[in-house]
Enzyme design. Structure first.
Site, PDB file in Angstrom:
ATOM      1  N   ASP A 260       0.822  -1.199  -0.065  1.00  0.00           N
ATOM      2  CA  ASP A 260       0.159   0.026  -0.013  1.00  0.00           C
ATOM      3  C   ASP A 260       0.850   1.457   0.084  1.00  0.00           C
ATOM      4  OD1 ASP A 260      -2.621   1.425   0.270  1.00  0.00           O
ATOM      5  OD2 ASP A 260      -1.590   2.014   2.202  1.00  0.00           O
ATOM      6  N   GLU A 290       1.314  -0.566  -4.886  1.00  0.00           N
ATOM      7  CA  GLU A 290       0.360   0.323  -5.236  1.00  0.00           C
ATOM      8  C   GLU A 290       0.774   1.843  -5.342  1.00  0.00           C
ATOM      9  OE1 GLU A 290      -2.892   3.596  -3.695  1.00  0.00           O
ATOM     10  OE2 GLU A 290      -1.442   2.469  -2.501  1.00  0.00           O
TER      11      GLU A 290
END
Length: 512
Positions: A260, A290
């Site tokens: 993340d 990400e």
């Protein structure tokens, strides 16, 4: 004569072995196409039943060609309702009474382990979500000397030094020292955004600290995102997070990770973290990061800085889909692959249509309009490049703002998943030669029976395109697996067929 009988018996035995022991379909073939599913959306109910839903769904997922799932953050957040990105205790997977609850939003640790066991029994890999940019929900405040920085330029200090009360002490009263005795203090962080003593929301950088420099250069330096920002220049922090990564992988028997918010984390640490966990677990640990920026150059820079040791989500491709879906037929479909990761680095691209951040009401809202979603899924699921991801919210629908919920599109996506699982094999030929109608074909692979396909999508009027599917398919009759077109197509002696598509639609032709 006896020798002939013995030989015949052996051949018969071998034949039965081939019939009963070899894979019964393309689904069981060794070269099955990989398909990832993000198994959550932002507005999942806080009912503690999600791990059970996942377990109950495992047979369905396998049947439809899903080979891996990305699960939401499995550890305790700031509250029971936390989606998981307000990470509080990375070692509490729904096992300890903390933040007013034992279970997380999704269920208990035991339920998650049962779900993973069920998925593994069906050869579905599990990727854990890794939220290691920040920590939220601290147990106590600490007095810290800090300065304020300009939100638009984090390198510019806009105040003198002063004392603040920062939520930076994490001692995990419910878990204690189980699994880890590491306790967090202010000096394990670079900064925060809340002064409890003045009830002020600012971006504070702690005395003696510097923002990590190997991050995105947006806002001057984009190390700081939210909550208490973890300092990866601190050797104890780096060692603890590496230790946790190995524990997390082993405790849940994970097969990979989704990282993340990597544009806010020291790139070299992420490279080292992935290498460390792979070495300690002895597993490949597929990893996708990400890095949210609609800029191929920024994504390539990240891939380079991490030595291409993991993949990235193809954010530019998502924005191409979004643009195509919102321009009322005015988008040039020939440009779908322009400046995308999958066009430049196909082995490092995880392609997707939407996710929990782009869905209606979320921070990166850029939802692909419903009519275009089947076209986008055909694009990522039936082409040879990229590792495609299916979004839970597209399959089962989303909640949240009732006026803008995404409807369940399972009935439209299922045929495309079938096309990927059974037919999307072999050499590819592209026909990106029209403003509206574009197409591609796959010739098929001799190791996958009846494979090969021809796909057309259009954001404008319908039409037809003559496309080559391989001479080996001559004489075959193909039909549209989506059901959007009813007429069959007979492949001519040279391996060509004329395929049709309706306006604003998709058709995928496969052998009847």
């Amino acid at each position: 004569m006896k020798q002939q009988k013995r030989l015949y018996a052996r051949l018969l035995t071998l034949l039965f072995a081939l019939i009963f022991l070899l894979p019964h379909s393309a689904a069981a073939a060794a070269n099955l196409n990989g398909t990832l599913m993000q198994y959550f959306e932002w507005y999942m109910p806080n009912d503690g039943q999600h791990w059970k839903r996942l377990q109950n769904d495992s047979a369905y997922l396998a049947e439809h060609g899903i080979t891996a799932v990305w699960i939401p953050p499995a550890y305790k957040g700031t509250s029971q309702a936390d989606v998981g990105y307000g990470a509080y205790d990375l070692y509490d997977l729904g096992e300890f009474h903390q933040k007013g609850t034992v279970r997380t939003k999704y269920g208990t640790k035991g339920e998650l382990q049962s779900a993973i066991k069920s998925l593994h029994s069906r050869d579905i890999n599990v990727y854990g979500d890794v939220v290691i940019n920040h920590k939220g929900g601290a147990d106590a405040t600490e007095d810290v000397t800090a300065v304020e920085v300009d939100p638009a330029d984090r390198n510019r200090v806009i105040s003198g030094e002063h004392r603040i009360k920062a939520w930076t002490h994490f001692h995990f009263p419910g878990r204690g020292s189980t699994y880890s005795d590491f306790k967090w203090h202010w000096y394990h962080f670079d900064g925060t955004d809340w002064d409890e003593s003045r009830k002020l929301n600012r971006i504070y950088k702690f005395q003696g600290k510097a923002w990590d420099w190997e991050v995105s250069n947006e806002n001057g330096n984009y190390d700081y995102l939210m909550y208490a920002d973890i300092d990866y220049d601190h050797p104890d922090v780096a060692a603890e997070i590496k230790r946790w990564g190995t524990w997390y992988a082993n405790e849940l028997q994970l097969d990979g990770f989704r990282l993340d918010a990597v544009k806010h984390i020291k790139f070299s640490f992420l490279r080292d973290w992935v290498n460390h966990v792979r070495e300690k677990t002895g597993k490949e640990m597929f990893t996708v990061a990400e890095y949210w920026q609609n800029d191929l150059g920024a994504l390539e820079n990240y891939l380079n800085k991490t030595n291409f040791n993991h993949s990235v989500f193809d954010v530019p491709l998502h924005y191409q889909f979004h643009a195509a879906s919102t321009q009322g037929g005015g988008y040039d479909m020939r440009k779908l692959l322009n400046s995308t990761v999958v066009s430049k680095h196909p082995l490092k691209a995880v392609t997707f249509v939407d996710n929990h951040d782009t869905q209606p009401g979320q921070s990166l809202e850029s939802t692909v309009q419903t009519w275009f979603k089947p076209l986008a899924y055909a694009f990522i699921l039936t082409r040879e490049s990229g590792y495609p991801q299916v979004f839970y919210g597209d399959m089962y629908g989303t909640k949240g703002d009732s006026q803008r919920e995404i409807p369940a599109l399972k009935h439209k996506i299922e045929p495309i998943l079938k096309a990927r699982k059974q037919y999307a094999y072999g050499a590819q030929h592209d026909y990106f030669d029209h403003h509206d109608i574009v197409g591609w074909t796959r010739e098929g692979d001799s190791s996958v029976a009846n494979s090969g396909l021809a796909a057309l999508i259009t954001d404008g009027p319908g039409g037809a395109k003559r496309m080559y599917v391989g001479r080996q398919n001559a004489g075959e009759t193909w039909h549209d697996i989506t059901g959007n077109r009813s007429e069959p197509v007979v492949i001519n002696s040279e391996g060509w067929g004329e395929f049709h598509v309706n306006g604003g639609s998709v058709s995928i032709y496969v052998q009847r």
